[in-house]
Design a protein around this motif. Sequence first.
Motif, PDB file in Angstrom:
ATOM      1  N   PRO A 139       0.820  -1.214   0.000  1.00 11.85           N
ATOM      2  CA  PRO A 139       0.000   0.000   0.000  1.00 11.85           C
ATOM      3  C   PRO A 139       0.856   1.266   0.000  1.00 11.85           C
ATOM      4  CG  PRO A 139      -0.004  -1.040   2.167  1.00 11.85           C
ATOM      5  CD  PRO A 139       0.717  -1.971   1.254  1.00 11.85           C
ATOM      6  N   ASP A 140       0.340   2.297  -0.612  1.00 13.05           N
ATOM      7  CA  ASP A 140       1.024   3.586  -0.620  1.00 13.05           C
ATOM      8  C   ASP A 140       0.080   4.634  -0.026  1.00 13.05           C
ATOM      9  OD1 ASP A 140       2.125   6.027  -1.084  1.00 13.05           O
ATOM     10  OD2 ASP A 140       2.482   5.718  -3.219  1.00 13.05           O
ATOM     11  N   PRO A 141       0.414   5.157   1.141  1.00 12.13           N
ATOM     12  CA  PRO A 141      -0.468   6.119   1.809  1.00 12.13           C
ATOM     13  C   PRO A 141      -0.806   7.319   0.931  1.00 12.13           C
ATOM     14  CG  PRO A 141       1.439   5.579   3.183  1.00 12.13           C
ATOM     15  CD  PRO A 141       1.653   4.898   1.875  1.00 12.13           C
ATOM     16  N   ALA A 142       0.038   7.612  -0.037  1.00  9.82           N
ATOM     17  CA  ALA A 142      -0.202   8.796  -0.868  1.00  9.82           C
ATOM     18  C   ALA A 142      -1.452   8.648  -1.724  1.00  9.82           C
ATOM     19  CB  ALA A 142       1.019   9.064  -1.756  1.00  9.82           C
ATOM     20  N   ILE A 143      -1.853   7.409  -1.976  1.00 13.29           N
ATOM     21  CA  ILE A 143      -3.019   7.225  -2.829  1.00 13.29           C
ATOM     22  C   ILE A 143      -4.149   6.525  -2.081  1.00 13.29           C
ATOM     23  CG2 ILE A 143      -1.791   7.309  -5.027  1.00 13.29           C
ATOM     24  CD1 ILE A 143      -1.816   4.230  -4.995  1.00 13.29           C
ATOM     25  N   VAL A 144      -4.142   6.660  -0.773  1.00  9.19           N
ATOM     26  CA  VAL A 144      -5.263   6.176   0.034  1.00  9.19           C
ATOM     27  C   VAL A 144      -5.789   7.350   0.836  1.00  9.19           C
ATOM     28  CG1 VAL A 144      -5.950   4.700   1.941  1.00  9.19           C
ATOM     29  CG2 VAL A 144      -4.390   3.825   0.195  1.00  9.19           C
ATOM     30  N   SER A 145      -7.065   7.568   0.767  1.00 10.79           N
ATOM     31  CA  SER A 145      -7.633   8.738   1.426  1.00 10.79           C
ATOM     32  C   SER A 145      -8.912   8.361   2.156  1.00 10.79           C
ATOM     33  CB  SER A 145      -7.912   9.816   0.376  1.00 10.79           C
ATOM     34  OG  SER A 145      -8.747  10.817   0.909  1.00 10.79           O
ATOM     35  N   GLY A 187      -5.049  16.091  -5.843  1.00  8.43           N
ATOM     36  CA  GLY A 187      -3.878  15.863  -4.995  1.00  8.43           C
ATOM     37  C   GLY A 187      -3.081  14.640  -5.414  1.00  8.43           C
ATOM     38  N   MET A 188      -3.790  13.573  -5.768  1.00 11.25           N
ATOM     39  CA  MET A 188      -3.115  12.323  -6.093  1.00 11.25           C
ATOM     40  C   MET A 188      -2.433  12.365  -7.465  1.00 11.25           C
ATOM     41  SD  MET A 188      -5.815   9.477  -4.745  1.00 11.25           S
ATOM     42  CE  MET A 188      -6.078   9.141  -2.993  1.00 11.25           C
ATOM     43  N   CYS A 189      -2.931  13.266  -8.311  1.00  9.60           N
ATOM     44  CA  CYS A 189      -2.380  13.327  -9.670  1.00  9.60           C
ATOM     45  C   CYS A 189      -1.378  14.465  -9.807  1.00  9.60           C
ATOM     46  CB  CYS A 189      -3.499  13.486 -10.696  1.00  9.60           C
ATOM     47  SG  CYS A 189      -4.595  12.064 -10.749  1.00  9.60           S
ATOM     48  N   ALA A 210       4.825  12.866  -8.224  1.00  8.95           N
ATOM     49  CA  ALA A 210       4.513  11.507  -7.781  1.00  8.95           C
ATOM     50  C   ALA A 210       3.958  10.711  -8.958  1.00  8.95           C
ATOM     51  CB  ALA A 210       3.492  11.557  -6.653  1.00  8.95           C
ATOM     52  N   PRO A 211       4.181   9.399  -8.934  1.00  2.86           N
ATOM     53  CA  PRO A 211       3.584   8.592  -9.997  1.00  2.86           C
ATOM     54  C   PRO A 211       2.070   8.578  -9.839  1.00  2.86           C
ATOM     55  CG  PRO A 211       4.675   7.194  -8.355  1.00  2.86           C
ATOM     56  CD  PRO A 211       5.012   8.611  -8.011  1.00  2.86           C
ATOM     57  N   ARG A 212       1.382   8.753 -10.923  1.00  2.00           N
ATOM     58  CA  ARG A 212      -0.068   8.882 -10.914  1.00  2.00           C
ATOM     59  C   ARG A 212      -0.729   7.503 -10.795  1.00  2.00           C
ATOM     60  NH1 ARG A 212      -1.861   9.457 -16.458  1.00  2.00           N
ATOM     61  NH2 ARG A 212      -0.612  11.341 -16.633  1.00  2.00           N
ATOM     62  N   PRO A 213      -1.826   7.388 -10.026  1.00  2.00           N
ATOM     63  CA  PRO A 213      -2.535   6.103 -10.011  1.00  2.00           C
ATOM     64  C   PRO A 213      -3.148   5.823 -11.377  1.00  2.00           C
ATOM     65  CG  PRO A 213      -3.795   7.767  -8.825  1.00  2.00           C
ATOM     66  CD  PRO A 213      -2.464   8.383  -9.133  1.00  2.00           C
ATOM     67  N   THR A 214      -3.249   4.549 -11.737  1.00  2.00           N
ATOM     68  CA  THR A 214      -3.886   4.201 -13.015  1.00  2.00           C
ATOM     69  C   THR A 214      -5.340   3.820 -12.811  1.00  2.00           C
ATOM     70  OG1 THR A 214      -3.298   1.854 -12.867  1.00  2.00           O
ATOM     71  CG2 THR A 214      -1.684   3.349 -13.875  1.00  2.00           C
ATOM     72  N   ALA A 215      -5.714   3.709 -11.559  1.00  2.00           N
ATOM     73  CA  ALA A 215      -7.123   3.409 -11.267  1.00  2.00           C
ATOM     74  C   ALA A 215      -7.493   4.034  -9.929  1.00  2.00           C
ATOM     75  CB  ALA A 215      -7.365   1.906 -11.230  1.00  2.00           C
ATOM     76  N   ILE A 216      -8.752   4.428  -9.815  1.00  4.87           N
ATOM     77  CA  ILE A 216      -9.231   5.032  -8.565  1.00  4.87           C
ATOM     78  C   ILE A 216     -10.524   4.340  -8.146  1.00  4.87           C
ATOM     79  CG2 ILE A 216     -10.003   7.146  -7.425  1.00  4.87           C
ATOM     80  CD1 ILE A 216      -8.346   8.748  -9.392  1.00  4.87           C
ATOM     81  N   ALA A 220      -4.805  -1.238 -17.781  1.00  5.00           N
ATOM     82  CA  ALA A 220      -3.882  -0.215 -17.295  1.00  5.00           C
ATOM     83  C   ALA A 220      -3.074   0.314 -18.469  1.00  5.00           C
ATOM     84  CB  ALA A 220      -2.959  -0.816 -16.244  1.00  5.00           C
ATOM     85  N   PRO A 221      -2.823   1.619 -18.505  1.00  8.68           N
ATOM     86  CA  PRO A 221      -2.015   2.174 -19.601  1.00  8.68           C
ATOM     87  C   PRO A 221      -0.617   1.570 -19.567  1.00  8.68           C
ATOM     88  CG  PRO A 221      -2.421   3.832 -17.894  1.00  8.68           C
ATOM     89  CD  PRO A 221      -3.270   2.653 -17.562  1.00  8.68           C
ATOM     90  N   ALA A 222      -0.043   1.386 -20.719  1.00  7.69           N
ATOM     91  CA  ALA A 222       1.278   0.733 -20.799  1.00  7.69           C
ATOM     92  C   ALA A 222       2.353   1.624 -20.188  1.00  7.69           C
ATOM     93  CB  ALA A 222       1.610   0.432 -22.253  1.00  7.69           C
ATOM     94  N   GLY A 223       3.370   0.980 -19.651  1.00 12.94           N
ATOM     95  CA  GLY A 223       4.544   1.693 -19.162  1.00 12.94           C
ATOM     96  C   GLY A 223       4.278   2.659 -18.031  1.00 12.94           C
ATOM     97  N   GLY A 224       3.383   2.305 -17.191  1.00  8.76           N
ATOM     98  CA  GLY A 224       3.070   3.183 -16.061  1.00  8.76           C
ATOM     99  C   GLY A 224       4.238   3.297 -15.102  1.00  8.76           C
ATOM    100  N   ASP A 225       4.830   2.157 -14.755  1.00 12.34           N
ATOM    101  CA  ASP A 225       5.884   2.165 -13.725  1.00 12.34           C
ATOM    102  C   ASP A 225       7.201   2.695 -14.270  1.00 12.34           C
ATOM    103  OD1 ASP A 225       4.836  -0.814 -11.892  1.00 12.34           O
ATOM    104  OD2 ASP A 225       3.723   0.900 -12.703  1.00 12.34           O
TER     105      ASP A 225
END
Lengths: 345, 345
Positions: B213-219, B234-236, B240-246, B340-345
């Motif tokens: 888990p990453d606290p930055a993308i849990v609210s 805030g999350m985007c 910071a790396p952007r989440p690919t799903a919310i 998921a979009p390619a090459g996210g990581d």
Amino acid sequence: MATLKDVARAAGLSITQTSRALNDHSDVNEMTRKRVKAVARSMNYQANISARKLVTGRSGMVALVVPQTPELPQNGLFIEGVAGLSAQFSGRGMQFVLHVAGNDRPITEVYQRLIGNGMLDGFVLFSPCDDDPRAAFLRDHGIPFVVHGRIWPDADHAFFDIDNEGILYQTMDHLIGLGHRRIAFINGQPGHGFASARMRGYLRALHDAGLSPDPAIVSEGEMTEARGLLTTIGMCREGAPRPTAIICSDVRLAKGVYRALEALGLSIPGDVSVMAHDDHLPQLRASAFFPALSVTKAPLRDSWKPLTDCLTGLLDGRPLAQLQIVGHHELIIRNSTGPAPAGGD
Amino acid sequence: MATLKDVARAAGLSITQTSRALNDHSDVNEMTRKRVKAVARSMNYQANISARKLVTGRSGMVALVVPQTPELPQNGLFIEGVAGLSAQFSGRGMQFVLHVAGNDRPITEVYQRLIGNGMLDGFVLFSPCDDDPRAAFLRDHGIPFVVHGRIWPDADHAFFDIDNEGILYQTMDHLIGLGHRRIAFINGQPGHGFASARMRGYLRALHDAGLSPDPAIVSEGEMTEARGLLTTIGMCREGAPRPTAIICSDVRLAKGVYRALEALGLSIPGDVSVMAHDDHLPQLRASAFFPALSVTKAPLRDSWKPLTDCLTGLLDGRPLAQLQIVGHHELIIRNSTGPAPAGGD
DNA sequence: CTGTTAGCGCCTTCAA
DNA sequence: TTGAAGGCGCTAACAG
């Protein structure tokens, strides 16, 4: 749960005297009263309502009966009323019972059952209609009730209402003063008390201005945005002279009117003035209109306290004259009303 | 109102036997029973609840206590719940008491008062939180109650709940299956039972997928459109790396997420997939979303009947095991979720 | 000022 | 299968 007997024993008194002390009767020694109350408090004593009801006839419980409909949870009156009334009665140490009645049996039968089991002190009635059968039933059976609204012609009951006739008269007065002669009125369902009252105000204003009503620009029905839109389209149809002003009994209607006028390419208030009555429900704020909507405003939220006062007053045997309350309203002129366009007739 | 004595006299029987006949006791002649019932019906007889309560201890009245807030009339759970529960209990010949409690005193004190006066058979609890003090109070005092939701970890009480942990696990499962690795979760207020359960499901799904888990993308917080919007922004944020799903715990949150993503120029589901849980409240329909929102759906409206069954079952002394009900939910994949979009990581 | 008695309407022993 | 008696918890009328 501690009972009166327990308290009496702990206080070293008879049950009777304990009861009297707790109920602030006059013939109790001041010291005794204080002592008894202290003991009762320390024992967390509370009088059993059922027992008390059995002997005094009062339970401190009142009810609202509403018919079950799928749209009930969207009904602003219901929602606000339930929350407001419950809070008011709770604050007075009373209980508010909500009864959503199925549609399988007549509503008076529900009242019959509810009063028959002798648990309720009184009722609140919503949405009165002309010759309301519920009110007749409750009156005939001597059950205390208060009406949110009024049952015409002779309101021989406790009520809290707003001056719906005056509201419409005042609205008309404003528009007529601006030179309007052809003023449409989109009202609520016929038969409903508030709608009848507003219709009286409308007709009286027309009469006083020397105008005669035209059925083509008077409409009664449900107060939805869709009906506001359709009715407006119908009234502005070619061939017939178009109204220069439209009055709505509700802001939702006005929303539809705005949309219709926009679709028709008519400007507000240049071509058509629009006014509405605003209950100030959160669902559709008058502030959401452009141009800002001129309204008569009487917040529904302000009615629960006086309504509760009415019912408790009635239960306390206060004279009817004090229990017939008419609340205030405001005329708020914003930007949706202006002079009648020249050369209308 | 006709009393038992009246019926007895009219039937030419003793009060005792009349009572037995009316209550379907076994030791009554069949003929007698029929006759008594007919007489009672013809006299419109109804047992006085207060009197009955006094001797049997049951009144047929249950209550819901909610704290007073200005937003109460906009609270979908409250509105639907009040209408639904009242209708259910009314249909069973019981009474539903609504108590909107002022905020001037602790809520347990309100329960204390309400049970102390011995008028209520049981309670419905809304919005349970972890270690709920109301439940503890009612349990300690032996007052029957049923919870809409569940109080973890060991729910030793009657309840109707949905599988909130499973709901989030399933949502995660779907997204992980689509290749998402960085999945944000916008949850409800911490401490609320449903939110805790969903958080467990979220974390378990992450763990099972070998993710951390990453606290930055849990609210966690209130479930409003505004918070959905702000949290997404805030999350985007850059850097910071952007989440690919919310994932949203509510469709209102999702509405805000949609608006934020649109403002950020991100496409759904091309750049970001969005899912939400849908209580199916009328205020904001999942159908109002474009692209159509993928959801887990569990209509709040379906919960009132089982909840009512639970409480009446409890009052009838049925074993707890039968009174812990978990409702169904559906996974509905529409157009807001994609690979998921390619090459996210 | 305080206690005794009676009864609100109903149900549940107990005895017939 | 039925009836009489007692009591649930409380308050009101009537004494003292």
